[in-house]
Design a protein around this motif. Sequence first.
Motif, short mmCIF file in Angstrom:
data_model
loop_
_atom_site.label_atom_id
_atom_site.label_comp_id
_atom_site.label_asym_id
_atom_site.label_seq_id
_atom_site.Cartn_x
_atom_site.Cartn_y
_atom_site.Cartn_z
N MET A 1 23.75 38.15 72.32
CA MET A 1 24.43 37.72 71.00
C MET A 1 24.07 37.85 69.62
N SER A 2 24.83 37.96 68.75
CA SER A 2 24.46 37.92 67.18
C SER A 2 23.95 36.64 66.62
N PHE A 3 23.01 36.38 66.03
CA PHE A 3 22.54 34.91 65.63
C PHE A 3 22.76 35.08 63.99
N TRP A 4 22.66 34.04 63.29
CA TRP A 4 22.90 33.99 61.80
C TRP A 4 21.51 34.68 61.24
N GLY A 5 21.88 35.40 60.24
CA GLY A 5 20.52 36.32 59.55
C GLY A 5 19.91 37.41 60.42
N GLN A 6 20.67 37.65 61.39
CA GLN A 6 20.05 38.83 62.22
C GLN A 6 20.29 40.15 61.62
N LEU A 7 19.39 41.06 61.37
CA LEU A 7 19.55 42.39 60.94
C LEU A 7 19.80 43.46 61.73
N GLY A 8 19.37 43.27 62.93
CA GLY A 8 19.40 44.54 63.95
C GLY A 8 20.40 44.38 64.80
N SER A 18 20.25 50.51 74.88
CA SER A 18 19.10 50.80 74.20
C SER A 18 19.21 52.18 73.67
N GLU A 19 20.01 53.13 74.07
CA GLU A 19 19.91 54.50 73.62
C GLU A 19 20.67 54.21 72.21
N LEU A 20 21.74 53.79 72.11
CA LEU A 20 22.52 53.42 70.91
C LEU A 20 21.52 52.59 69.87
N THR A 21 20.84 51.77 70.23
CA THR A 21 19.78 51.38 69.08
C THR A 21 18.75 52.12 68.62
N PHE A 22 18.10 53.11 69.73
CA PHE A 22 17.04 54.09 69.26
C PHE A 22 17.80 55.13 68.30
N PHE A 23 19.10 55.55 68.69
CA PHE A 23 19.62 56.34 67.56
C PHE A 23 19.77 55.67 66.14
N HIS A 24 20.31 54.60 66.39
CA HIS A 24 20.33 53.68 64.90
C HIS A 24 19.10 53.85 64.11
N LEU A 74 20.91 68.83 61.91
CA LEU A 74 20.46 69.15 63.25
C LEU A 74 19.86 67.84 63.92
N ILE A 75 18.90 67.40 62.85
CA ILE A 75 17.96 66.28 63.79
C ILE A 75 18.74 65.01 64.09
N LEU A 76 19.89 64.91 63.25
CA LEU A 76 20.76 63.70 63.57
C LEU A 76 22.03 64.44 64.44
N ALA A 77 22.24 65.41 64.31
CA ALA A 77 23.41 65.85 65.50
C ALA A 77 23.11 65.97 66.83
N ILE A 78 21.77 66.63 67.37
CA ILE A 78 21.32 66.77 68.49
C ILE A 78 21.37 65.46 69.36
N PRO A 79 20.80 64.22 68.95
CA PRO A 79 20.94 63.08 69.61
C PRO A 79 21.85 62.62 69.95
N SER A 80 22.96 62.58 68.71
CA SER A 80 24.26 62.18 68.55
C SER A 80 25.15 63.01 69.65
N VAL A 81 25.00 64.13 69.73
CA VAL A 81 25.85 64.65 70.84
C VAL A 81 25.52 64.35 72.10
N ARG A 82 24.17 64.33 72.37
CA ARG A 82 23.75 63.91 73.67
C ARG A 82 24.12 62.27 74.08
N LEU A 83 23.94 61.72 73.21
CA LEU A 83 24.81 60.21 73.12
C LEU A 83 26.14 60.27 73.59
N PRO A 167 29.21 44.34 72.68
CA PRO A 167 28.02 44.96 71.96
C PRO A 167 26.71 45.14 72.76
N SER A 168 26.26 44.11 73.63
CA SER A 168 25.03 43.83 74.19
C SER A 168 24.94 45.09 75.48
N LEU A 169 26.20 45.73 75.80
CA LEU A 169 26.24 46.71 76.86
C LEU A 169 26.51 47.94 75.85
N GLY A 170 26.90 48.16 74.79
CA GLY A 170 27.21 49.29 74.15
C GLY A 170 28.42 49.91 74.50
N VAL A 171 29.42 49.25 74.80
CA VAL A 171 30.58 49.75 75.25
C VAL A 171 31.90 49.09 74.62
#
Length: 226
Positions: A1-8, A18-24, A74-83, A167-171
């Motif tokens: 879960m999120s905590f006060w002051g958390q940026l990520g 994990s894939e969503l975090t990597f793409f971010h 393209l660098i942004l679109a290719i991993p985005s479409v895969r995700l 959010p922890s599951l990315g769904v």
Amino acid sequence: MSFWGQLGFQDSYSGLSSELTFFHDHAMFVLVLVSSFVGYMIMCLLKSSLSSRFIMEAQALEAAWTMVPGLLLLILAIPSVRLLYLLDEVGGPMVSMKAIGHQWYWEYEYGDSNDVISFDSYMVNSLEVNGGGYRLLEVDNRCVLPYGVDSRILVSSADVIHAWALPSLGVKADAIPGRINQLGVHLTSSGVMFGQCSEICGVNHSFMPISVESVSPEVFYHWLMG
């Protein structure tokens, strides 16, 4: 879960998260790179005389500032479409759970039409939260899912539109009356995850949290049979 002051992002409990975090992180790297370059060019323009008597055309430069942004897209679109394809992939689930939104609590069902185990999940009153609990996030009955196996979550509603988001599951999926949306998850470790209804559904919209407990398949089996 999120905590006060958390940026990520929150800690990931699934490969999809994990894939969503990597793409971010990947998109932020490109964004910082572009912003730094644009800022440098703006500073150069502010310090220059803004005039040139000799350069009338520069085809190579025009080609470069047309192709480089396209390459960045393209660098942004290719991993985005895969995700996007990964988000819709359900696979062969071994466990199915149905989450039904009500005003203002969640109902969970396990099993098929012949043998259904169902229970309601209400938010715990702030005055009744035990030490170490989280206000407005704790529930009286957590839904349980096993880690290490593919699971499917069916999301629907009994009254108005809700949204089952974790959010922890990315769904995240809308719970719509008369319609069933599905989510595919693969938990990677044990723990407790918290989420909330993410669709304004009435006066008590803020008071229908989601709590999922990830356990081993053996513990899940005994919990389900018990």
